[in-house]
Design a protein around this motif. Sequence first.
Motif, PDB file in Angstrom:
ATOM      1  N   GLU A   1       1.379  -6.247  -2.976  1.00 51.03           N
ATOM      2  CA  GLU A   1       2.172  -6.367  -1.754  1.00 51.03           C
ATOM      3  C   GLU A   1       1.738  -7.584  -0.918  1.00 51.03           C
ATOM      4  O   GLU A   1       1.456  -7.448   0.279  1.00 51.03           O
ATOM      5  CB  GLU A   1       2.074  -5.092  -0.911  1.00 51.03           C
ATOM      6  CG  GLU A   1       2.662  -3.872  -1.602  1.00 51.03           C
ATOM      7  CD  GLU A   1       2.836  -2.696  -0.664  1.00 51.03           C
ATOM      8  OE1 GLU A   1       3.832  -2.673   0.080  1.00 51.03           O
ATOM      9  OE2 GLU A   1       1.972  -1.805  -0.671  1.00 51.03           O
ATOM     10  N   PRO A   2       1.690  -8.764  -1.519  1.00 54.25           N
ATOM     11  CA  PRO A   2       1.136  -9.926  -0.814  1.00 54.25           C
ATOM     12  C   PRO A   2       1.994 -10.438   0.328  1.00 54.25           C
ATOM     13  O   PRO A   2       1.512 -11.190   1.172  1.00 54.25           O
ATOM     14  CB  PRO A   2       1.036 -10.979  -1.925  1.00 54.25           C
ATOM     15  CG  PRO A   2       2.131 -10.618  -2.869  1.00 54.25           C
ATOM     16  CD  PRO A   2       2.171  -9.115  -2.859  1.00 54.25           C
TER      17      PRO A   2
ATOM     18  N   GLU B   1       6.208 -11.798 -18.962  1.00 53.45           N
ATOM     19  CA  GLU B   1       7.091 -10.866 -18.255  1.00 53.45           C
ATOM     20  C   GLU B   1       6.663 -10.744 -16.794  1.00 53.45           C
ATOM     21  O   GLU B   1       5.492 -10.871 -16.447  1.00 53.45           O
ATOM     22  CB  GLU B   1       7.023  -9.495 -18.930  1.00 53.45           C
ATOM     23  CG  GLU B   1       8.113  -8.524 -18.485  1.00 53.45           C
ATOM     24  CD  GLU B   1       8.114  -7.233 -19.282  1.00 53.45           C
ATOM     25  OE1 GLU B   1       9.106  -6.485 -19.161  1.00 53.45           O
ATOM     26  OE2 GLU B   1       7.145  -6.960 -20.012  1.00 53.45           O
ATOM     27  N   PHE B   2       7.637 -10.518 -15.928  1.00 47.31           N
ATOM     28  CA  PHE B   2       7.388 -10.260 -14.504  1.00 47.31           C
ATOM     29  C   PHE B   2       7.800  -8.822 -14.244  1.00 47.31           C
ATOM     30  O   PHE B   2       8.970  -8.490 -14.301  1.00 47.31           O
ATOM     31  CB  PHE B   2       8.207 -11.216 -13.633  1.00 47.31           C
ATOM     32  CG  PHE B   2       7.737 -11.303 -12.197  1.00 47.31           C
ATOM     33  CD1 PHE B   2       7.562 -10.165 -11.414  1.00 47.31           C
ATOM     34  CD2 PHE B   2       7.476 -12.532 -11.613  1.00 47.31           C
ATOM     35  CE1 PHE B   2       7.124 -10.239 -10.106  1.00 47.31           C
ATOM     36  CE2 PHE B   2       7.045 -12.625 -10.292  1.00 47.31           C
ATOM     37  CZ  PHE B   2       6.860 -11.492  -9.547  1.00 47.31           C
ATOM     38  N   ILE B   3       6.823  -7.959 -13.980  1.00 51.42           N
ATOM     39  CA  ILE B   3       7.141  -6.549 -13.744  1.00 51.42           C
ATOM     40  C   ILE B   3       6.690  -6.142 -12.345  1.00 51.42           C
ATOM     41  O   ILE B   3       5.813  -6.763 -11.744  1.00 51.42           O
ATOM     42  CB  ILE B   3       6.511  -5.613 -14.795  1.00 51.42           C
ATOM     43  CG1 ILE B   3       5.009  -5.458 -14.562  1.00 51.42           C
ATOM     44  CG2 ILE B   3       6.800  -6.078 -16.205  1.00 51.42           C
ATOM     45  CD1 ILE B   3       4.419  -4.257 -15.250  1.00 51.42           C
ATOM     46  N   THR B   4       7.326  -5.092 -11.830  1.00 51.96           N
ATOM     47  CA  THR B   4       6.950  -4.532 -10.529  1.00 51.96           C
ATOM     48  C   THR B   4       6.579  -3.068 -10.687  1.00 51.96           C
ATOM     49  O   THR B   4       7.292  -2.304 -11.351  1.00 51.96           O
ATOM     50  CB  THR B   4       8.104  -4.662  -9.529  1.00 51.96           C
ATOM     51  OG1 THR B   4       8.342  -6.040  -9.236  1.00 51.96           O
ATOM     52  CG2 THR B   4       7.766  -3.959  -8.222  1.00 51.96           C
ATOM     53  N   LEU B   5       5.455  -2.695 -10.077  1.00 51.16           N
ATOM     54  CA  LEU B   5       5.065  -1.281  -9.972  1.00 51.16           C
ATOM     55  C   LEU B   5       5.643  -0.748  -8.670  1.00 51.16           C
ATOM     56  O   LEU B   5       5.392  -1.304  -7.605  1.00 51.16           O
ATOM     57  CB  LEU B   5       3.547  -1.134  -9.981  1.00 51.16           C
ATOM     58  CG  LEU B   5       2.804  -1.689 -11.197  1.00 51.16           C
ATOM     59  CD1 LEU B   5       1.309  -1.437 -11.070  1.00 51.16           C
ATOM     60  CD2 LEU B   5       3.330  -1.084 -12.493  1.00 51.16           C
TER      61      LEU B   5
ATOM     62  N   SER C   1       5.326  -3.665  -4.991  1.00 46.29           N
ATOM     63  CA  SER C   1       6.246  -3.928  -3.880  1.00 46.29           C
ATOM     64  C   SER C   1       7.101  -2.698  -3.610  1.00 46.29           C
ATOM     65  O   SER C   1       7.401  -1.916  -4.517  1.00 46.29           O
ATOM     66  CB  SER C   1       7.145  -5.122  -4.198  1.00 46.29           C
ATOM     67  OG  SER C   1       8.085  -5.349  -3.162  1.00 46.29           O
ATOM     68  N   HIS C   2       7.505  -2.544  -2.318  1.00 44.64           N
ATOM     69  CA  HIS C   2       8.447  -1.497  -1.928  1.00 44.64           C
ATOM     70  C   HIS C   2       9.791  -2.101  -1.530  1.00 44.64           C
ATOM     71  O   HIS C   2      10.713  -1.375  -1.152  1.00 44.64           O
ATOM     72  CB  HIS C   2       7.893  -0.697  -0.736  1.00 44.64           C
ATOM     73  CG  HIS C   2       6.708   0.146  -1.079  1.00 44.64           C
ATOM     74  ND1 HIS C   2       5.411  -0.260  -0.863  1.00 44.64           N
ATOM     75  CD2 HIS C   2       6.618   1.379  -1.645  1.00 44.64           C
ATOM     76  CE1 HIS C   2       4.579   0.684  -1.256  1.00 44.64           C
ATOM     77  NE2 HIS C   2       5.284   1.687  -1.736  1.00 44.64           N
ATOM     78  N   ASP C   3       9.906  -3.418  -1.577  1.00 44.35           N
ATOM     79  CA  ASP C   3      11.086  -4.119  -1.091  1.00 44.35           C
ATOM     80  C   ASP C   3      12.097  -4.301  -2.211  1.00 44.35           C
ATOM     81  O   ASP C   3      11.867  -5.054  -3.168  1.00 44.35           O
ATOM     82  CB  ASP C   3      10.668  -5.470  -0.510  1.00 44.35           C
ATOM     83  CG  ASP C   3      11.815  -6.189   0.180  1.00 44.35           C
ATOM     84  OD1 ASP C   3      12.736  -6.630  -0.532  1.00 44.35           O
ATOM     85  OD2 ASP C   3      11.785  -6.304   1.414  1.00 44.35           O
ATOM     86  N   ALA C   4      13.233  -3.600  -2.110  1.00 41.75           N
ATOM     87  CA  ALA C   4      14.232  -3.626  -3.181  1.00 41.75           C
ATOM     88  C   ALA C   4      14.759  -5.031  -3.439  1.00 41.75           C
ATOM     89  O   ALA C   4      14.897  -5.455  -4.598  1.00 41.75           O
ATOM     90  CB  ALA C   4      15.389  -2.698  -2.827  1.00 41.75           C
ATOM     91  N   GLY C   5      15.055  -5.778  -2.368  1.00 41.32           N
ATOM     92  CA  GLY C   5      15.562  -7.133  -2.537  1.00 41.32           C
ATOM     93  C   GLY C   5      14.567  -8.017  -3.259  1.00 41.32           C
ATOM     94  O   GLY C   5      14.937  -8.824  -4.122  1.00 41.32           O
ATOM     95  N   GLU C   6      13.312  -7.883  -2.905  1.00 39.59           N
ATOM     96  CA  GLU C   6      12.233  -8.659  -3.542  1.00 39.59           C
ATOM     97  C   GLU C   6      12.126  -8.309  -5.021  1.00 39.59           C
ATOM     98  O   GLU C   6      11.998  -9.201  -5.881  1.00 39.59           O
ATOM     99  CB  GLU C   6      10.925  -8.348  -2.827  1.00 39.59           C
ATOM    100  CG  GLU C   6       9.720  -9.123  -3.301  1.00 39.59           C
ATOM    101  CD  GLU C   6       8.555  -8.913  -2.335  1.00 39.59           C
ATOM    102  OE1 GLU C   6       8.531  -9.621  -1.304  1.00 39.59           O
ATOM    103  OE2 GLU C   6       7.699  -8.043  -2.602  1.00 39.59           O
ATOM    104  N   ILE C   7      12.188  -7.031  -5.328  1.00 42.55           N
ATOM    105  CA  ILE C   7      12.069  -6.575  -6.718  1.00 42.55           C
ATOM    106  C   ILE C   7      13.228  -7.097  -7.555  1.00 42.55           C
ATOM    107  O   ILE C   7      13.042  -7.601  -8.665  1.00 42.55           O
ATOM    108  CB  ILE C   7      12.021  -5.036  -6.765  1.00 42.55           C
ATOM    109  CG1 ILE C   7      10.750  -4.528  -6.082  1.00 42.55           C
ATOM    110  CG2 ILE C   7      12.073  -4.537  -8.209  1.00 42.55           C
ATOM    111  CD1 ILE C   7      10.730  -3.044  -5.834  1.00 42.55           C
TER     112      ILE C   7
END
Length: 290
Positions: free
Chosen positions: A159-160, A29-33, A191-197
């Motif tokens: 946040e790389p 799975e690929f998850i974002t915090l 990440s804080h970037d909506a598009g990236e997420i």
Amino acid sequence: MINIDLQKSLKANGPAMDLDIKLTISQGEFITLFGPSGSGKTSTLRMISGLLTPDKGHLSVNGEQWFDASFGKNVSPGRRKLGYLFQDYSLFPNMTVKENIAFALKNAKDKAYLMELLESMGLLHLQDTLPKHLSGGQQQRVALARALALKPDILLLDEPLSALDPSMREKLQEYILAIHRKYALTTILVSHDAGEIIKLSDRIIELDHGKVLRQCTPKEFFGTGLTSAKFQFQGEIMDILEDDVVHIVHVKTGNDLVKVVCDMDETKELGVGDKVLVGSKAFNPLIKKL
């Protein structure tokens, strides 16, 4: 499968916070915090990696206990099969690209895997180059290859890409997604970037004050109408002006200032400095606070 039930009392310069993270993450799975600064995202990654020792709880990965406070078990960071990519590339300045990656190899004689990483990251032509001669994006690819040199099951990304320009950021997102799929990794991104997420993640975990607030798909989190828009971008509100019966919202994205026409009801919860996601669907502008 990663099972996380960890507690940690954090006392930094600001007010104390009790971190209490309960999560189950499926293999592959690929998850974002996601969450505001100080919500516990990086601390969660550090507890998973072993760089921060929890006060209580347990952590198991694919049936193996990495941490269990009840039995005093705490597997050292070097024995946890994971790669960790920070905002800071932390490359060795006196080593070439190839030497930086080779330094992290578990088997120093594994030349075939070293060449595979160089090729996968598009670094073959730069393998004998020192970091000071590389662009930010190239350095980040080297750091990613070095994280993969350990042949990890889990990839932690803090946040790389935040310091890169939009064009390079988009290219690196493609690399990360391709690597995630190629090596069947379980990837946890901050990440804080909506598009990236939206582009990368299967699931988003929202944290606030050290607790899991909600879990859902990026589409559900950011709003079904907006994420299905044909055109979208992320930016910061610089000004909100009233014009007759509508509001004109000035949104800065990159070096550009975009004016978005909004119904007055849409701007009730918006203010200068807010991060927003802007999209257009059927010629209607849509705006959502992040």
